[in-house]
Design an enzyme around this catalytic site. Structure first.
Site, PDB file in Angstrom:
ATOM      1  N   ILE A  18      52.672  15.526  32.234  1.00 45.29           N
ATOM      2  CA  ILE A  18      53.103  16.331  33.392  1.00 45.29           C
ATOM      3  C   ILE A  18      51.743  16.679  34.134  1.00 45.29           C
ATOM      4  O   ILE A  18      51.877  16.748  35.264  1.00 45.29           O
ATOM      5  CB  ILE A  18      53.482  17.801  32.920  1.00 45.29           C
ATOM      6  N   ASN A  38      41.138  17.813  26.036  1.00 47.95           N
ATOM      7  CA  ASN A  38      40.442  17.214  24.808  1.00 47.95           C
ATOM      8  C   ASN A  38      40.907  15.937  24.306  1.00 47.95           C
ATOM      9  O   ASN A  38      40.268  15.173  23.598  1.00 47.95           O
ATOM     10  CB  ASN A  38      40.720  18.246  23.553  1.00 47.95           C
ATOM     11  N   GLY A  42      46.571  13.569  25.623  1.00 48.76           N
ATOM     12  CA  GLY A  42      46.190  12.919  27.229  1.00 48.76           C
ATOM     13  C   GLY A  42      45.366  11.824  27.208  1.00 48.76           C
ATOM     14  O   GLY A  42      44.703  11.503  26.086  1.00 48.76           O
ATOM     15  N   SER A 123      58.643  27.451  28.742  1.00 44.72           N
ATOM     16  CA  SER A 123      59.490  26.728  28.386  1.00 44.72           C
ATOM     17  C   SER A 123      61.194  26.980  28.380  1.00 44.72           C
ATOM     18  O   SER A 123      61.189  28.329  27.932  1.00 44.72           O
ATOM     19  CB  SER A 123      59.028  25.967  26.983  1.00 44.72           C
ATOM     20  N   TYR A 147      57.375  27.185  18.667  1.00 47.18           N
ATOM     21  CA  TYR A 147      56.718  26.862  19.824  1.00 47.18           C
ATOM     22  C   TYR A 147      57.543  27.758  20.800  1.00 47.18           C
ATOM     23  O   TYR A 147      56.724  28.155  21.799  1.00 47.18           O
ATOM     24  CB  TYR A 147      57.425  25.295  19.972  1.00 47.18           C
ATOM     25  N   VAL A 191      63.405  13.007  24.139  1.00 51.55           N
ATOM     26  CA  VAL A 191      64.532  11.891  23.830  1.00 51.55           C
ATOM     27  C   VAL A 191      64.695  10.903  24.616  1.00 51.55           C
ATOM     28  O   VAL A 191      64.795   9.748  24.316  1.00 51.55           O
ATOM     29  CB  VAL A 191      65.855  12.680  23.460  1.00 51.55           C
ATOM     30  N   ARG A 215      71.889  18.853  27.557  1.00 48.69           N
ATOM     31  CA  ARG A 215      70.552  19.184  28.155  1.00 48.69           C
ATOM     32  C   ARG A 215      70.437  18.703  29.473  1.00 48.69           C
ATOM     33  O   ARG A 215      70.942  18.051  30.115  1.00 48.69           O
ATOM     34  CB  ARG A 215      69.170  18.298  27.368  1.00 48.69           C
TER      35      ARG A 215
END
Length: 325
Positions: A18, A38, A42, A123, A147, A191, A215
């Site tokens: 993103i 870091n 990425g 999220s 999470y 997914v 989803r």
């Protein structure tokens, strides 16, 4: 009022999926950007060579790294995180060091630097099992995974720092983001990336559970637009980033089979305890606060993504092999 030349944006996790799409959009819109990453997930290759882009290798868990990256910054987009739900279940301590302590480092440093606006990634995982659909920002929040709990804690910290230190912030609750640059082999992959990767390899996509779980999938280009708009808006608080539509996983696989020219049924494995059955978000606040609605339909986004995958495969196949002397 600051003009574009006076606005300098820090994007933590800017070399990620993103983050890199948002960096591209910020640069194309005329802003100066600094990336702190870091490079654990990425990739440098995700970032362009650009005279207004400054890349720093560092970790959000380090106060020194974050403080150095925040110097001269007017706006901050905090995306760096441990984003694998399953990894948070397996090692909640490590996940919390990234997603709570790391996030707090960024928020505290932003407050000390008196940035004009902090936007941070939350999220849909904060909601847990929905008590109503579609999910609004006021819906009950009962996270099922570390999470989700970590992202909920981040929202509480942001609200507290707004009160204590007058830090303007907007948390964006992303639903299921998909698009180019999402590594299908990473534990962070969604997914869509995993299904396409297996279909293009002529392997059955793997579904945990019966496949009827649904989803809300939103294209990464629309998420990047939301990030940029949120940075320069006056809105603070929490906002869903969602399409308001849903599709179940078996329907998704049928659609991907159509686009890839395959006809492979799902391979079913036992359901995961942290998975929920149905989820989709109400995008009304996104429209009202940021004047945004998703531009990409699911079919358009999947078609673009599959085309990108095929170009990547063709490019890698055409690259000469390196032979050791």
């Amino acid at each position: 009022m600051l003009d574009h030349n006076d606005k300098r944006v820090l994007v933590t996790g800017g070399a990620g999926f993103i983050g890199s799409h948002t960096v591209d959009l910020l640069l194309a819109s005329g802003y100066s950007v600094r990336v702190l990453d870091n490079f654990s997930s990425g990739r440098q290759a995700n970032l362009p060579e650009h005279k207004h882009l400054d890349v720093m290798q560092g970790d959000i868990r380090s106060r020194e790294d974050v403080s150095a990256a925040m110097r001269g910054i007017t706006h901050c987009l905090h995306l760096a995180a441990q984003v694998s739900v399953s990894r948070s279940v397996e090692d909640p301590y490590d996940s919390a060091t990234h997603n709570i302590l790391g996030a707090l480092n960024v928020m505290q440093s932003a407050a000390q630097a008196k940035v004009t606006k902090l936007v941070y990634a939350s999220s849909a995982a904060v909601y847990g099992v929905p008590t109503q659909l579609p999910l609004t920002e006021e819906s009950c929040q009962q996270p099922l995974s570390p999470y989700g709990l970590e992202k909920w804690v981040d929202e509480r910290y942001a609200a507290l720092l707004a009160s204590l230190h007058n830090l303007p912030s907007l948390g964006l609750r992303y639903f299921n983001v998909y698009g180019p640059r999402q590594d299908p082999h990473s534990s962070y992959a969604g997914v869509v990336a995993r299904f396409i990767d297996r279909l293009l390899a002529h392997q059955a996509p793997i579904v945990y559970g019966d496949g009827h779980q649904s989803r809300d999938f939103i294209y990464v280009g629309d998420v990047a637009r939301a990030n940029l708009t949120a940075l320069f808006s006056e809105q603070c608080g929490i906002c869903n980033v969602a399409t308001g539509q849903r599709i179940n996983l078996l329907e998704l696989i049928d659609l991907l089979n159509h686009f890839t020219g395959c006809s492979l049924p799902a391979q079913h494995l036992p359901a995961k305890a942290e998975d929920i059955q149905h989820s989709y978000g109400d995008p009304q606040r996104l429209a009202e606060w940021l004047s945004l609605s998703p531009q990409w339909t699911l079919s358009e986004g999947l078609s673009e993504l599959i085309q990108d995958y095929r170009h990547t495969i063709a490019r890698e196949s055409a690259s000469p092999l390196k032979v050791s002397a």
